[in-house]
Design a protein around this motif. Structure first.
Motif, PDB file in Angstrom:
ATOM      1  N   ARG A 105     -21.412 -11.116  -8.454  1.00 56.29           N
ATOM      2  CA  ARG A 105     -20.106 -11.802  -8.404  1.00 56.29           C
ATOM      3  C   ARG A 105     -20.062 -12.930  -9.432  1.00 56.29           C
ATOM      4  O   ARG A 105     -19.081 -13.108 -10.160  1.00 56.29           O
ATOM      5  CB  ARG A 105     -19.906 -12.357  -6.989  1.00 56.29           C
ATOM      6  N   TRP A 111     -17.496 -13.654 -12.501  1.00 52.17           N
ATOM      7  CA  TRP A 111     -16.751 -14.911 -12.662  1.00 52.17           C
ATOM      8  C   TRP A 111     -16.872 -15.431 -14.093  1.00 52.17           C
ATOM      9  O   TRP A 111     -15.913 -15.939 -14.652  1.00 52.17           O
ATOM     10  CB  TRP A 111     -17.295 -15.983 -11.714  1.00 52.17           C
ATOM     11  N   GLN A 120     -14.925 -20.458 -12.000  1.00 57.29           N
ATOM     12  CA  GLN A 120     -16.123 -20.847 -11.237  1.00 57.29           C
ATOM     13  C   GLN A 120     -17.376 -20.531 -12.044  1.00 57.29           C
ATOM     14  O   GLN A 120     -17.647 -19.359 -12.332  1.00 57.29           O
ATOM     15  CB  GLN A 120     -16.134 -20.078  -9.909  1.00 57.29           C
TER      16      GLN A 120
END
Ligand SMILES: CC(C)(COP(=O)(O)OP(=O)(O)OC[C@H]1O[C@@H](n2cnc3c(N)ncnc32)[C@H](O)[C@@H]1OP(=O)(O)O)[C@@H](O)C(=O)NCCC(=O)NCCS
Length: 153
Positions: A42, A46, A54
């Motif tokens: 993840r 990002w 993020q």
């Protein structure tokens, strides 16, 4: 100490970072191997976004990934900082060094103008890290101690 991007090879280290002692004030349980794998994947996604909302960077001490620092970025150029170190690596100044480095990254690479951070009132060492990295305590909200830092532009 270096801040660097996470890779798939970091999954076991990330799992250890999010062990039982470290998650005490994070409002979550310790990480499973599968969660660590999903988390690293993840984070990599990002970092491909434009703009990045993020950042999660590894805290690398001599090729040992001892922690992660996070920087959430809002469109109004305000950022939010947090950090987690593996138990056993605490009290050596690593978090302070990493947050100082992240503050520089926030104003240069991320182009932010201000930062915020918060910690649980019982997590005194976290407050100490923020104070040493230049943050000012601004009050309490939702049972957490809040801090802010204006960045040089
Ligand atoms: C909070 C955390 C990041 C601190 O990391 P660290 O590498 O130990 O931090 P540093 O060594 O840079 O600094 C710690 C400071 O807290 C102080 N400290 C440690 N325990 C303390 C306590 N119980 N009360 C007050 N200060 C304390 C240390 O003395 C040091 O300050 P000093 O340099 O003035 O002596 C680490 O404990 C951690 O990852 N905890 C779990 C995750 C977490 O709580 N993250 C923060 C979420 S808000």
């Amino acid at each position: 100490m270096a801040l660097r991007s996470l890779t798939a090879a970091d999954v076991p280290a990330v799992r250890r970072i999010y062990g039982k002692a470290s998650v005490r004030f994070l409002g979550r349980g310790s990480m499973t191997g599968r969660e660590a794998q999903e988390y690293v994947a993840r984070v990599q996604r990002w970092h491909l976004a434009d703009p990045v909302e993020q950042y999660v960077l590894g805290v690398d001490i001599g090729c040992d990934l001892v922690g992660v620092v996070k920087l959430g970025c809002r469109p109004d150029r305000h950022g939010r900082v947090s950090y987690v170190l593996r138990e056993g690596c605490w009290g050596r100044g690593y978090a302070t060094e990493a947050v100082r480095e992240l503050v520089g990254f926030a104003s240069t690479t991320a182009g932010l103008v201000s930062l915020g951070a918060r910690h649980h009132p019982d997590n005194a060492s976290s407050g100490r890290v923020l104070a040493k990295a230049g943050f000012t305590r601004i009050g309490a909200r939702d049972g957490m101690i809040e801090y802010s830092l204006l960045l040089d532009c």
